[in-house]
Design a protein around this motif. Structure first.
Motif, PDB file in Angstrom:
ATOM      1  N   UNK A 165       0.831  -1.193   0.000  1.00  0.00           N
ATOM      2  CA  UNK A 165       0.000   0.000   0.000  1.00  0.00           C
ATOM      3  C   UNK A 165       0.871   1.250   0.000  1.00  0.00           C
ATOM      4  N   UNK A 166       1.959   1.177   0.761  1.00  0.00           N
ATOM      5  CA  UNK A 166       2.852   2.330   0.820  1.00  0.00           C
ATOM      6  C   UNK A 166       3.486   2.582  -0.533  1.00  0.00           C
ATOM      7  N   UNK A 167       3.927   1.485  -1.163  1.00  0.00           N
ATOM      8  CA  UNK A 167       4.695   1.676  -2.385  1.00  0.00           C
ATOM      9  C   UNK A 167       3.812   2.168  -3.528  1.00  0.00           C
ATOM     10  N   UNK A 168       2.516   1.882  -3.444  1.00  0.00           N
ATOM     11  CA  UNK A 168       1.628   2.398  -4.492  1.00  0.00           C
ATOM     12  C   UNK A 168       1.172   3.821  -4.174  1.00  0.00           C
ATOM     13  N   UNK A 169       1.726   4.351  -3.074  1.00  0.00           N
ATOM     14  CA  UNK A 169       1.439   5.734  -2.675  1.00  0.00           C
ATOM     15  C   UNK A 169      -0.053   5.999  -2.524  1.00  0.00           C
ATOM     16  N   UNK A 170      -0.740   5.042  -1.981  1.00  0.00           N
ATOM     17  CA  UNK A 170      -2.164   5.229  -1.690  1.00  0.00           C
ATOM     18  C   UNK A 170      -2.301   6.251  -0.566  1.00  0.00           C
ATOM     19  N   UNK A 171      -3.323   7.066  -0.660  1.00  0.00           N
ATOM     20  CA  UNK A 171      -3.605   7.963   0.456  1.00  0.00           C
ATOM     21  C   UNK A 171      -4.669   7.323   1.359  1.00  0.00           C
ATOM     22  N   UNK A 172      -5.586   6.642   0.697  1.00  0.00           N
ATOM     23  CA  UNK A 172      -6.663   6.031   1.478  1.00  0.00           C
ATOM     24  C   UNK A 172      -6.351   4.558   1.729  1.00  0.00           C
TER      25      UNK A 172
END
Ligand SMILES: Nc1ncnc2c1ncn2[C@@H]1O[C@H](COP(=O)(O)OP(=O)(O)OP(=O)(O)O)[C@@H](O)[C@H]1O
Ligand SMILES: Nc1ncnc2c1ncn2[C@@H]1O[C@H](COP(=O)(O)OP(=O)(O)OP(=O)(O)O)[C@@H](O)[C@H]1O
Ligand SMILES: O[C@@H]1[C@H](O)[C@H](O)CO[C@@H]1O
Ligand SMILES: [Mg+2]
Ligand SMILES: [Mg+2]
Lengths: 333, 334, 498, 304
Positions: free
Chosen positions: C110-117
């Motif tokens: 999730x972090x690496x896809x730069x998700x905000x939500x």
């Protein structure tokens, strides 16, 4: 049968606190039937607003693995200086503007905490202990040490504003101030951040293990920084509400309340080691403290025993799970 | 050859010594006639012991990685009990010998309260596994609460004149509170550095789990720690009582954070395992010189609060940077 | 050589890393090909972890270049490195105890896809897919703190898999695992290799290292001293490269014929943990206890020292019963216990070397309420000298010592108390080969002096090198007692695994 | 400046309007006389903090102290030490103080209490339950007022009943607010309340407003228009009485200078200040004679 309950439902602090609250209400209603009326509820709600907002902030810090004792100083600083500012430059200022100023002041002070904690890596307790003194000392020395009761008129309007007010057929008077909406807003916003954003999950992750968080690439510093800024902003909001509702900008107020607020949060299940804490628990903890503070007399305990009662509740509320954990650890060997 | 001298100059205590000397020098220069006046010097000596003794109590708790947030509560409860004994059983008309006996009884009762309160704290931490910060936060409310319940929240007053001696008299020109502080500080120093108990306290603070595995009797040690803290708090309570000629449930509430602040400023590691009484004494003196000096200069009390906080953070910044420097010069832990 | 560099996933050239005063890495070249399993070997402090930190972006190199997947990185941080497909499984797993299994596995992704939500559903899907890939079932909603060690490791592996790792680095992954789990891990590694994922494997356990690796790189004092196909190395040559000397192990001499019974353990049991534990220990005897993870051996050891309270049974030393569940009583009966985890249980890291030893002897040096400081210091220094602790300054914090020396300090504390029974749990866990042999020497020496020693270990060569007799535990019971000729590595391994 | 003296006015608590107003008097005195007269007060109305402040002043080496004791008895030792150090001590609102050169009272306190009660009783129609508030059980004047009021009620309004003990508020409006809520909960039929600390009626007024009981209750007490004004407007507070703290502050300082200059204080003398034109002397206690009663009608006449 109880599949919909969380597995640890019966052993959670939230359950324990909710149980105590219900027990208290039961006993209170038996001793005085007037207890369970809308009057009491509106009184208690009113008393919960400021503590409630502060508690949400304190919970967030605990979740992130820190502890903040400076938020009361931030609250009073933001409240007082924004009031003084308004009175000097624009006495007719609408209250929402004062509120924004106070929130911004709070966030700025929170940023100072955040700087020392996140970027210089100093221990949170020490930093906030220091800034507690600094903020309050600065306020009283350079901004003012007078209790101001002729607030900008719009603040008085805010405090007199109600969402609902009236008397029930049974003759019970109630009033729900606008400020209650602020608490609601804070809860919803914080819930969203904690549950629905990566930022919120990162706060839990950092509280669980800073080192792990760093290793998987969570931006620990900025996340921590955010926490203190957000908590500062909440404190600023709580402060200005306290000032408006109390009809006085008192630079000496609020400070001294920090440990009780933290206690309420811990009662609600947040842990000092970080990573654990819920909004439900926090609100229950606040409710319990507020009920005891306001209604002890109803169940026949003189108010002079209030402190003892709250103290014992804190010891039980934190002691029972602590003891259980200790026993479990001993069992596991 | 001179490792111990070198060690000392690299220690937080040395930095504190410099700070203290600097503050003293500065104040003497800024307001020589007043700061160095005998009136001010004795006044300082009367002022700081009450919170300094609370800081000593905080120190020993912090050495174990704990904290004692109930010290002020204990101080007030002890004082209230002593005060109630004094107001009920002795009066101004009583012969001096008789009122001295009642005073002795009151003091003993106060110390017993301190010991019992400490025992309660120690048990909560040792046997029930509460984190010290919560155990003493809760118990502190309970102790304060009892003091409120016993007094209805009002001040208790009306003591025989002898009571005022504890906090206001001098012995060979030295204020009695200062003597009490010096004695307690020296005792605590001895205990921490020269006894098995003291060393265990330090080791436990450094790593509680390792202490368990080293077969240290942790429970007994913790009980002792909090009893000592409690009794120190009682002494502080008696001094406060004597100086205010009254006892009340919420006296000295500003001393709690001050005591924590002084201990930390004095180099005590709030996570346990390091702390020296000399550091705490230097911190107390720095604080008092600073605060008196500012008083001489007519600076408001509130500015002192500001400066204390700033000093604390400054010292922390210096100390932690020293720590990182120290760490990188050593082989690090895995 | 040049083709190595062309195809390498990881290509480090002339990497130097200096800490204040220490050169942790000295101009090291290091390559890893896609799908290759590389074993990184070396003694404590040789620079293995430092190398890993540089690849994973936790620490910057002082000099040299880092290329990942053909791209040179001047500045690297964990996020960039992870995005490039480098995943590290640290020795402590670096999981979040307070978060669910699903979140732990999917967080990095999730972090690496730069998700905000934070998308709850997506997180569960990612986690389930990762678990399915290695074919294990763990409750996705369980909090990681509630899982046993082996499952935690699986979660850590799944986390690496979920984020599409090209390279998985495992820093000493097996120290907490027993033979059986190690085999499972080896299986997973083989599977990963087949899928083209490279693996770097850091371990002190030489045999298992050789089994899964294609290439071995040996570091010594921050320098690369050997590199080659795994087939060209055996335990002995590895040891030689790591230490720069050969370290022969001699088996223990027999227990003296007239040795007396020192300790009797009768019917010791604790519900849910172990039951019916009975054995005798003679003076001068070294008794091993082994078994798989969770078999109860640590619990038994702790029970012997009073750290765990048994519900049944008795312990006698010299015929007199020792009160159960009381470490002070155990230590009064002169039972000593050197725990498994030096860093958290064994030592006071921030305290001086001297104090770490002296803390065991405080009462003996107290008179009139005060400590005899000089006597205490002298005795402690004597023991440090006897155990050949290499320390420049006994007043330095014990954390400044290497693993092997730290272990000797822990031993010194108990030896200074003149124990009759000494329990050593994992005496050489995380200790380099050289120190390990020294520690084994010390154990044999203690036995010759008449101390009864209990060694708890799953390191079979260690047991063979030190023990007269070995008890094998399974599910909380002693299932075997091996002695004399029955005591061979094959036999032990067989009993353990069966 | 050979004749300029340092005079510290030490009040119960810093930052409340009552003592801000007093500070105006002190500053005016300083300006007019060129003396170094200034005012200090603790953050909380707390005898122990007041002791610490006086200790600070002794250390500073002031020439005179003008003290408004939170609780006179608690200050005896420290004021004793001050006098030993040669400091002139003037007190206010502390007729029983031993260690003082002179104590200044604005008026006979029992009468002032009775005056408040007369207004309260009139408002309540001479019947119903009422409660009383004091800053501290150890604040001398507050107790004199309340005791005077109760005695007056007992003598003249037998149909009124006092409920509960004296509520202690420590000169803090917030505490007065909390105490009022308790009183309202415990005695739902309450009709009247009498405050003593200037902040009392503010706290009471706020609680009354929140409950919408402005018209159902009568609230009187010592206060200033600047504190109680917003509640007088709504009828949450019905009337207040006070003496001007600025004048009292000035008078204390003036007395201190007189004493230091060796001037004699005599019965019937004129201090040259409104309300103290003809003081009476009783032992060490000096009485002035003027209070004002204020309600929503005439509050604008007193802009402080
Ligand atoms: N942060 C640091 N500061 C200073 N020195 C360090 C630091 N990290 C590692 N070192 C030093 O660098 C050298 C290599 O350490 P490293 O941790 O890489 O060894 P290792 O091979 O992983 O050892 P082990 O087998 O004990 O884990 C050691 O001498 C160590 O003390
Ligand atoms: N039969 C069992 N059933 C359930 N839990 C068990 C059982 N045996 C051991 N455990 C639990 O497993 C955990 C590990 O047990 P223990 O430490 O005794 O195992 P160990 O094999 O000695 O561990 P290690 O490999 O770390 O030395 C403990 O929490 C213990 O309570
Ligand atoms: O208590 C103070 C004064 O002493 C006076 O009594 C009026 O109210 C204030 O708050
Ligand atoms: Mg390593
Ligand atoms: Mg009215």
């Amino acid at each position: 049968m109880t599949d919909w309950l969380p597995k640890d439902f019966w052993t959670r602090n939230e359950t324990l606190v909710a149980g105590v609250i219900m027990l208290f209400c039961f006993v209170a209603t038996v001793s005085d039937p007037r207890f369970l009326t809308i009057t009491t509820v509106s009184d208690l709600l009113r008393a919960s607003i400021v503590i409630g907002i502060l508690a949400v902030g304190a919970m967030l810090v605990l979740v992130s693995g820190g502890i903040d004792v400076s938020f009361t100083a931030i609250a009073v600083f933001a409240m007082y200086s924004s009031t003084v500012l308004s009175l000097t430059i624009w006495p007719e200022i609408p209250w929402p503007v004062i509120f924004v100023i106070s929130v911004v002041f709070g966030a700025a002070l929170g940023a100072i905490n955040g700087f020392f904690i996140a970027f210089l890596g100093l221990p949170t307790l020490i930093v906030t202990l220091g800034t507690l003194s600094i903020f309050r000392g600065f306020l009283l020395t350079f901004i003012g040490s007078q209790r101001i009761s002729d607030l900008p008129p719009s603040m008085r309007d805010f405090s007199r504003g109600v969402i609902a007010r009236g008397t029930t057929e049974a003759g019970n008077f109630y009033s729900i101030p606008w400020a209650a909406l602020a608490l609601l807003f804070v809860i919803v916003l914080t819930w969203f951040i904690l549950k629905k954003t990566m930022l919120g999950r990162s706060i839990y992750a950092i509280g669980g293990s800073v080192e792990s968080a760093r290793r998987i690439g969570i931006n620990v510093k900025w996340t921590q920084f955010f926490v203190y800024v957000y908590v500062g902003a909440l404190a600023g909001l709580a402060g200005i509400i306290h000032g408006s509702v109390g009809r006085m900008a008192d630079p000496f107020s609020l400070v001294g309340l920090e440990l009780s607020v933290i206690a309420a949060v811990v009662l609600g299940g947040a842990r000092l080691i970080g990573g654990y804490g819920t909004l439900t628990g926090t609100m229950l903890g606040v409710a319990l403290i507020v009920i005891v503070q306001n209604s002890l007399i109803v169940i026949g305990i003189p108010t002079t025993w209030q402190s003892v009662t709250i103290g014992i509740l804190i010891l039980l509320g934190t002691g029972v799970p602590a003891y259980r954990a200790k026993r479990a650890a001993a069992q596991a060997g | 050859m001179n490792t111990s001298v070198k060690d000392f100059t690299a220690s937080p205590e040395f930095r504190l010594l410099i700070i203290m000397v600097f503050v003293f020098g500065l104040m003497s220069v800024l307001s020589p006639d007043r700061f160095l006046s005998s009136q001010n010097l004795t006044s300082m000596a009367f002022q700081f012991p009450e919170f300094a003794i609370l800081a000593l109590a905080m120190t020993i708790a912090m050495m174990t990685g704990g904290i004692d947030l109930s010290v002020v509560g204990i101080a007030n409860l002890s004082a209230v009990v002593a005060a109630l004994i004094l107001t009920h059983f002795s009066n101004a008309e009583m012969p001096a010998a008789q009122s001295a006996i009642w005073l002795a009884i009151a003091i003993t009762a106060a110390l017993c309260i301190g010991a019992i309160a400490g025992l309660i704290n120690g048990s909560l931490v040792a046997f029930f596994g509460l984190p010290p910060i919560l155990a003493t936060l809760g118990s502190g409310l309970v102790f304060t609460g009892f003091a409120i319940a016993m007094t209805g929240g009002s001040a208790v007053m009306g003591f025989p004149d002898t009571v005022a001696l504890i906090g206001n008299a001098t012995l060979a020109g030295v204020p009695v509170p200062l003597i009490l502080f010096a004695v307690l500080a020296f005792l605590l120093h001895l205990v921490l550095t020269r006894t098995a108990f003291g060393l265990r306290v330090t080791m436990y603070g450094a790593n509680p789990l390792a202490a368990l595995y080293a077969a240290i009797d942790i429970n007994r040690m913790l009980l002792k720690v909090y009893v000592i803290a409690g009794m120190f708090a009682s002494v502080a309570g008696l001094i406060i009582m004597s100086r205010a000629n009254s006892a009340k449930a919420d006296y000295g509430s500003s001393y709690l954070l001050l005591a924590v602040l002084i201990a930390v400023l004095g180099g005590v590691n709030p996570y346990g395992g390091y702390g020296r009484v000399i550091g705490v004494v230097l911190a107390v003196l720095s604080m008092q010189f600073l605060s008196s000096g500012l008083n001489m200069l007519g600076v408001s009390n509130f500015a002192r609060e500001l400066i204390w906080g700033a000093l604390l953070i400054l010292v922390m910044v210096i100390n932690t940077h020293a720590v990182t420097a120290l760490r990188s010069s050593l082989k690090p832990p895995k | 050589m040049s083709s190595d560099h062309d195809t390498a996933f990881i290509d480090l050239r002339a990497i130097t890393k200096r800490y204040a005063g220490v050169t942790a890495l000295d101009s090291v070249d290091f390559t890893v090909q896609p799908g290759e399993a590389v074993c990184l070997a070396g003694e404590n402090g040789s620079g293995k972890s430092t190398l890993i930190k540089i690849i994973s972006g936790v620490e910057p190199a002082t000099a040299g270049t880092v290329q990942i997947a053909g791209q040179e990185h001047v500045t690297l941080n964990p996020r960039i490195s992870a995005a490039a497909g480098v995943m590290v499984i640290f020795q402590d797993f670096s999981l979040f105890p307070n978060l669910s299994v699903a979140e732990n596995i999917a967080f990095t992704t999730q972090l690496s896809t730069r998700q905000r939500l934070f998308k709850f559903r997506a997180v569960r899907d990612i986690a389930r897919a990762a678990l399915d890939r290695i074919g294990v079932q763990i409750d996705l909603d369980a909090r990681v703190e509630t899982l046993p060690v082996a499952q935690k490791q699986l979660v850590a592996i799944c986390r690496a898999l979920a984020s599409k790792a090209q390279l998985i680095i495992m820093d000493e992954p097996t120290t907490a695992l027993t033979e059986k789990e190690v085999r499972r891990l080896q299986g997973i590694i083989r599977m990963l290799k087949e899928e083209g994922v490279a693996v770097i494997f850091v371990s002190h356990k030489l045999a298992e290292v050789l089994e899964v690796s294609e290439k071995v790189v040996v570091l010594r004092n921050g320098k690369k001293v050997a590199e080659g196909p795994a087939s060209e190395f055996d335990t002995q040559s590895l040891t030689y490269h790591m230490t720069g000397r050969d370290v022969p192990e001699v088996p223990p001499s027999d227990v003296a014929a007239g040795a007396q019974t020192l300790m009797q353990v009768q019917g010791l049991g604790k519900a849910g943990s172990f039951s019916d534990i009975s054995f005798d220990l003679r003076t001068g005897e070294v008794l091993g206890i082994t078994g798989l993870l969770g078999c109860g051996r640590t619990s038994v050891a702790k029970a012997l020292f009073g750290l765990v309270t048994p519900d049944a049974g008795s312990i006698l030393v010299d015929g007199s019963p020792v009160p159960l569940g009381d470490p002070q009583a155990a230590s009064l009966a002169r039972i000593g216990y050197v725990p498994e985890d030096r860093l958290t249980e064994g030592l006071f890291l921030s305290q001086s070397i001297l104090r770490n030893v002296a803390v065991g002897r405080l009462d003996a040096h107290t008179s009139g309420g005060f400590l005899d400081m000089t006597g205490l210091a002298k005795e402690a220094s004597d023991w440090l000298r006897r155990l050949k602790v290499k320390a420049p300054d006994v007043e330095a914090p014990v954390q400044s010592l290497s693993g092997g020396n730290q272990q000797r300090v822990a031993l010194a504390r108990w030896l200074s108390r003149a124990p009759r029974v000494l329990i050593l749990n994992g005496p050489s866990v995380g200790v380099d080969v050289g120190s390990k042999a020294d520690i084994h020497d010390i154990i044999r020496e203690l036995a010759r002096e008449g101390i009864g020693v209990i060694v708890i270990s799953d390191d079979l060569p260690e047991l063979l090198a030190t023990c007269h007799r070995v008890l094998v535990m399974r599910e909380g019971r002693i299932i075997d007692a091996l002695e004399g000729t029955a005591l061979t590595e094959d036999d032990l391994a067989h009993r353990l695994a069966s | 400046d050979g004749h300029s003296k340092d005079i510290a006015t030490v009040v119960k608590i810093a930052g409340i309007q009552w003592f801000n107003r007093m500070e105006e008097g002190v500053k005016k005195f300083a300006e007019e006389t060129g003396m170094n007269a200034f005012q200090v007060g603790p953050a909380q109305a707390d005898p122990q903090q007041q002791v610490a402040l006086i200790e600070d002043m002794i250390a500073q080496g002031v020439d005179a102290l003008a003290v408004v004791p939170m609780s006179p008895e608690a200050l005896e030792p420290v004021l004793g030490r001050a006098m030993e150090a040669g400091i002139t001590v003037i007190t206010h609102e502390a007729a029983a103080q031993q260690n003082t050169t002179y104590d200044l009272e604005a008026f006979v306190n029992e009468d002032f209490g009775a005056n408040l009660m007369e207004q309260l009783a009139t408002c309540m129609g001479g019947e119903g339950e009422y409660a009383v508030f004091v800053g501290s059980l150890t604040s001398q004047t507050h107790n004199q007022w309340v005791d005077g009021a109760i005695a007056y009620q007992e003598a003249n309004y037998p149909n009124m009943t006092l409920v509960g003990d004296k509520n202690e508020t420590f000169d803090d409006a917030e505490q007065a607010y909390t105490k009022t809520q308790e009183v309202l909960r415990a005695f739902p039929n309450i009709k009247g309340m009498q405050g003593s600390a200037s902040t009392d009626v503010a706290g009471i007024g706020r609680a009354i407003e929140e409950r919408g009981m402005e018209d159902a209750t009568c609230v009187f007490g010592t206060s200033l228009p600047s504190i109680a004004g917003q509640y007088l407007e709504t009828g949450a507070v019905d009337g207040i009485g006070f003496w001007d703290p600025a004048v009292a502050g000035e008078a204390m300082n003036k007395l201190a200078v007189m004493v230091m200059n060796g001037e004699e204080v005599t019965d019937g003398m004129d201090l040259g200040l409104p309300g103290y034109e003809s003081v009476s002397l009783d032992g060490k206690v000096i009485y002035g004679q003027a209070w004002v009663n204020v309600d929503a009608e005439n509050m604008s006449e007193y802009p402080f």
